[in-house]
Design a protein around this motif. Sequence first.
Motif, PDB file in Angstrom:
ATOM      1  N   ILE A  65       6.013  -0.699   6.049  1.00 23.03           N
ATOM      2  CA  ILE A  65       7.414  -0.260   5.917  1.00 23.03           C
ATOM      3  C   ILE A  65       7.868  -0.404   4.470  1.00 23.03           C
ATOM      4  CG2 ILE A  65       9.794  -0.820   6.540  1.00 23.03           C
ATOM      5  CD1 ILE A  65       8.713  -1.495   9.361  1.00 23.03           C
ATOM      6  N   THR A  66       7.468  -1.501   3.818  1.00 20.84           N
ATOM      7  CA  THR A  66       7.840  -1.704   2.413  1.00 20.84           C
ATOM      8  C   THR A  66       7.237  -0.627   1.524  1.00 20.84           C
ATOM      9  OG1 THR A  66       7.920  -4.090   2.817  1.00 20.84           O
ATOM     10  CG2 THR A  66       7.809  -3.379   0.521  1.00 20.84           C
ATOM     11  N   ILE A  67       5.979  -0.274   1.762  1.00 23.04           N
ATOM     12  CA  ILE A  67       5.332   0.788   0.986  1.00 23.04           C
ATOM     13  C   ILE A  67       6.034   2.131   1.229  1.00 23.04           C
ATOM     14  CG2 ILE A  67       3.202   2.133   0.754  1.00 23.04           C
ATOM     15  CD1 ILE A  67       1.686  -0.527   1.299  1.00 23.04           C
ATOM     16  N   ALA A  68       6.385   2.417   2.474  1.00 23.83           N
ATOM     17  CA  ALA A  68       7.061   3.672   2.797  1.00 23.83           C
ATOM     18  C   ALA A  68       8.421   3.745   2.100  1.00 23.83           C
ATOM     19  CB  ALA A  68       7.217   3.817   4.307  1.00 23.83           C
ATOM     20  N   ILE A  69       9.133   2.637   2.053  1.00 24.48           N
ATOM     21  CA  ILE A  69      10.436   2.610   1.389  1.00 24.48           C
ATOM     22  C   ILE A  69      10.257   2.766  -0.131  1.00 24.48           C
ATOM     23  CG2 ILE A  69      12.426   1.151   0.841  1.00 24.48           C
ATOM     24  CD1 ILE A  69      12.199   0.027   3.691  1.00 24.48           C
ATOM     25  N   ALA A  70       9.219   2.153  -0.680  1.00 27.28           N
ATOM     26  CA  ALA A  70       8.991   2.211  -2.128  1.00 27.28           C
ATOM     27  C   ALA A  70       8.619   3.622  -2.582  1.00 27.28           C
ATOM     28  CB  ALA A  70       7.899   1.224  -2.525  1.00 27.28           C
ATOM     29  N   LYS A  71       7.973   4.410  -1.717  1.00 28.73           N
ATOM     30  CA  LYS A  71       7.585   5.770  -2.081  1.00 28.73           C
ATOM     31  C   LYS A  71       8.797   6.668  -2.285  1.00 28.73           C
ATOM     32  CE  LYS A  71       2.939   6.283  -0.256  1.00 28.73           C
ATOM     33  NZ  LYS A  71       2.096   7.030   0.665  1.00 28.73           N
ATOM     34  N   GLU A  72       9.874   6.385  -1.592  1.00 28.24           N
ATOM     35  CA  GLU A  72      11.073   7.227  -1.681  1.00 28.24           C
ATOM     36  C   GLU A  72      11.812   6.948  -2.905  1.00 28.24           C
ATOM     37  OE1 GLU A  72      13.498   6.735   1.718  1.00 28.24           O
ATOM     38  OE2 GLU A  72      11.915   7.248   3.078  1.00 28.24           O
TER      39      GLU A  72
END
Length: 72
Positions: A65-72
């Motif tokens: 989830i942290t990686i997905a948020i960081a991509k945005e």
Amino acid sequence: MGEQEKAQETKVAETKTPVGKAILKYLIGIVLVVLGALLLWTWRASFICVVKGCIGPFLILAGAITIAIAKE
């Protein structure tokens, strides 16, 4: 005027819950909480094992989830 008063009376009657039903719901809730606490105390070793087993997948999910948020 008479129709409006009747409509208001029916709305008030619908919103009132009988006291007996509310007390019964509270008693059922209390009984379930007590039973759950007793069973958790009885099987605390198994519960701790389950919690330990869930730490890894939880950390993987939190990282994803942290990686997905960081991509945005």
